[in-house]
Design a protein around this motif. Structure first.
Motif, PDB file in Angstrom:
ATOM      1  N   TYR A   1       0.918  -1.208  -0.089  1.00 27.79           N
ATOM      2  CA  TYR A   1       0.122   0.086   0.016  1.00 27.79           C
ATOM      3  C   TYR A   1       0.963   1.461  -0.057  1.00 27.79           C
ATOM      4  CZ  TYR A   1      -4.352   2.542   0.508  1.00 27.79           C
ATOM      5  OH  TYR A   1      -5.434   3.462   0.408  1.00 27.79           O
ATOM      6  N   ASP A   2       1.133   1.966  -1.446  1.00 24.53           N
ATOM      7  CA  ASP A   2       1.816   2.953  -1.373  1.00 24.53           C
ATOM      8  C   ASP A   2       1.503   4.389  -1.452  1.00 24.53           C
ATOM      9  OD1 ASP A   2       3.775   4.932  -2.195  1.00 24.53           O
ATOM     10  OD2 ASP A   2       4.764   3.582  -3.987  1.00 24.53           O
ATOM     11  N   SER A   3       1.207   4.829  -0.227  1.00 25.50           N
ATOM     12  CA  SER A   3       0.572   6.166  -0.174  1.00 25.50           C
ATOM     13  C   SER A   3       0.873   7.426  -1.099  1.00 25.50           C
ATOM     14  CB  SER A   3       0.309   6.823   1.151  1.00 25.50           C
ATOM     15  OG  SER A   3       1.857   7.208   1.639  1.00 25.50           O
ATOM     16  N   THR A   4       2.216   7.115  -1.223  1.00 25.96           N
ATOM     17  CA  THR A   4       2.759   8.310  -2.317  1.00 25.96           C
ATOM     18  C   THR A   4       2.203   8.104  -3.691  1.00 25.96           C
ATOM     19  OG1 THR A   4       4.670   8.184  -1.026  1.00 25.96           O
ATOM     20  CG2 THR A   4       4.913   9.757  -3.143  1.00 25.96           C
ATOM     21  N   ALA A   5       2.240   6.877  -4.248  1.00 24.84           N
ATOM     22  CA  ALA A   5       1.511   6.755  -5.340  1.00 24.84           C
ATOM     23  C   ALA A   5       0.126   6.894  -5.517  1.00 24.84           C
ATOM     24  CB  ALA A   5       1.934   5.489  -5.739  1.00 24.84           C
ATOM     25  N   LEU A   6      -0.608   6.562  -4.524  1.00 26.00           N
ATOM     26  CA  LEU A   6      -2.080   6.765  -4.439  1.00 26.00           C
ATOM     27  C   LEU A   6      -2.455   8.267  -4.457  1.00 26.00           C
ATOM     28  CD1 LEU A   6      -2.810   3.793  -1.995  1.00 26.00           C
ATOM     29  CD2 LEU A   6      -3.572   3.762  -4.655  1.00 26.00           C
ATOM     30  N   ILE A   7      -1.651   9.003  -3.546  1.00 30.51           N
ATOM     31  CA  ILE A   7      -2.109  10.402  -3.345  1.00 30.51           C
ATOM     32  C   ILE A   7      -1.661  11.197  -4.786  1.00 30.51           C
ATOM     33  CG2 ILE A   7      -1.461  12.458  -1.911  1.00 30.51           C
ATOM     34  CD1 ILE A   7      -1.260  10.796   0.329  1.00 30.51           C
ATOM     35  N   ALA A   8      -0.726  10.773  -5.333  1.00 30.74           N
ATOM     36  CA  ALA A   8      -0.300  11.352  -6.665  1.00 30.74           C
ATOM     37  C   ALA A   8      -1.550  11.019  -7.601  1.00 30.74           C
ATOM     38  CB  ALA A   8       1.024  10.981  -7.083  1.00 30.74           C
ATOM     39  N   ALA A   9      -2.139   9.901  -7.545  1.00 22.78           N
ATOM     40  CA  ALA A   9      -3.026   9.328  -8.555  1.00 22.78           C
ATOM     41  C   ALA A   9      -4.204  10.145  -8.268  1.00 22.78           C
ATOM     42  CB  ALA A   9      -3.319   7.917  -8.461  1.00 22.78           C
TER      43      ALA A   9
END
Lengths: 270, 170
Positions: free
Chosen positions: A247-255
């Motif tokens: 669960y990669d929050s950085t990638a998800l928030i960027a998306a």
């Protein structure tokens, strides 16, 4: 990383290894390194005691007489720390924290190892009329101090290890305030892995009449979260990790941000 | 006296769920989020997740993670978006659109964040925890809300920042 504020003119401190016929070439490199390291450690200890940033000290020059070492620092806090250094040498560590007294003792031993007769500290910034000081071993504290062992609940906010694998750990206590403790290498490595985490630590303090000074950490381990919400998220992370879910929050928030770029307002996420 | 409510937005939940353990800055943000949780829990808050956050959480990320997320949410009150909150979201969107020059091809629309904030406002939440300050600031002004936006990814007020990670002196 933020740059330390610099003072308008560099602060200078001269220390000299005195001895009849002694010159810089007579000092072994290793002894010189230990002397400089011990000096820097004393300043670090003073900075911790005065709650100032650790100064950045540089060796400006080495000259004859007998072996003079000129140290400079451009940090804004440097004048205060050099004054504190002068005072603590003059008082032979009386009333200083255990860490400062240990550092002063180390400096004294390092000076003795160079083969000089004494370590001279010249008046700060060449103040007129002032006489130099000669470093002597810290005085034994007259006031009996009780060493207190206790358990503290805190978070690890700093780990420092120097070239000699001497180190310190800074804990921020859950009930406010912070303390810098000594620790052995094993504890230091364990603490480094716990930076930012809630921990429980077995620590010792030197206890005076009114204050207590941090001494050492004897044991440290991650503490169970005090918050049920933190515990719930920790459990969720553990479950995902066990199932191989990343669960990669950085990638998800960027998306999320990208999805909304066509929307209304820009964001400053991440 | 009724307990104060603290609303979690999507960013905060995503950061709290992050299990990558590779980027120290993410670990640091998560650590601050946890500190904020601990501090507010000591005040006896009721945790609330607005239903639009549930929607946003489900809109991205690994499908397998939804079980774990559902378990976390199972212990938290999920606040539905009711008619009043929807009106407030519309008001927020209208106010922010009015003050903004749109780029070519940019869509109009109600953002998740507007729905989240409107839900927090409508239910009378005391705090809204986020990692995203700039989106929410205009919303507070747009509807003169008393909800306090807390940047949970920063050190809580009065706490020293975790600044020294590891030093090896040369």
């Amino acid at each position: 990383m933020t740059r330390k504020p610099k003072s308008p003119s560099p602060t200078r401190l001269t220390i000299a290894i005195e001895g009849e016929g002694l010159a810089p070439k007579d000092i072994r490199v290793r002894d010189l390194i230990e002397l400089l390291e011990a000096t820097a450690s004393t300043f670090d200890a003073l900075a911790a005691e005065k709650q100032l940033d650790k100064p950045s000290l540089s060796l400006a020059k080495i000259t004859n007489g007998s072996a003079r070492l000129e140290l400079v620092s451009e940090d804004r806090a440097a004048p205060r720390l050099v004054d504190a250094f002068w005072s603590v040498v003059k008082s032979r560590g009386k009333g200083a924290t255990p860490r400062t007294r240990r550092a002063l003792g180390r400096l004294h031993r390092a000076a003795a190892r160079t083969g000089g007769a004494a370590l001279r500290i010249d008046p700060v910034n060449d103040k007129r009329g002032a006489k130099p000081l000669y470093l002597t071993a810290p005085v034994e504290e007259e006031q009996a101090k009780i060493e207190e062992a206790t358990l503290v609940f805190a978070r690890v906010v700093g780990v420092n290890i120097d070239v000699q694998e001497q180190g310190s750990i800074t804990l921020r206590y859950d009930d406010g305030g912070s303390g810098e403790f000594g620790a052995d290498l094993e504890i230091l490595m364990r603490a480094a892995a716990l930076i930012g985490h809630p921990v429980e630590a077995n620590v010792t303090f030197a206890k005076g009449e009114e204050v207590r000074h941090p001494l050492n950490i004897e044991g440290i381990k991650k503490r169970k979260p005090q918050s049920s919400l933190v515990a719930a998220f920790e459990e969720a992370r553990r479950e995902m990790t066990a199932k191989g879910i990343v669960y990669d929050s950085t990638a998800l928030i960027a998306a999320d941000q990208e999805d909304e770029e066509g929307g209304v307002v820009e964001t400053d996420r991440g | 006296m009724a307990k104060a409510s603290a609303v979690l937005d999507t960013d905060v939940i995503r950061i709290a769920l992050d299990n990558t353990d590779t980027d120290p800055s993410v670990a640091l943000r998560r650590s601050y989020v946890e500190l904020t949780f601990e501090r507010l829990e000591k005040l006896g808050v009721i945790w609330v997740v607005p239903s639009p956050v549930v929607a946003e959480l489900g809109s991205g990320g690994p499908a397998d993670a939804l079980d774990a997320i559902a378990k976390v949410l199972g212990g938290i009150r999920v606040q539905s978006l009711d008619e009043e909150a929807a009106r407030a979201a519309g008001q927020i969107t209208a106010a922010t659109l009015k003050n903004r020059v749109r780029r070519e091809g940019e869509r109009d629309g109600v953002k998740f964040d507007a729905l989240v904030f409107a839900t927090a406002h409508q239910m009378g939440a005391r705090w809204l925890l986020t990692g995203n300050r700039r989106d929410y600031e205009p919303y507070v002004k747009a509807i003169s809300s008393r909800v306090e936006v807390v940047i949970a990814t920063n050190p809580p007020p009065g706490q020293q920042a975790i600044s020294v990670i590891m030093q090896s002196k040369p």
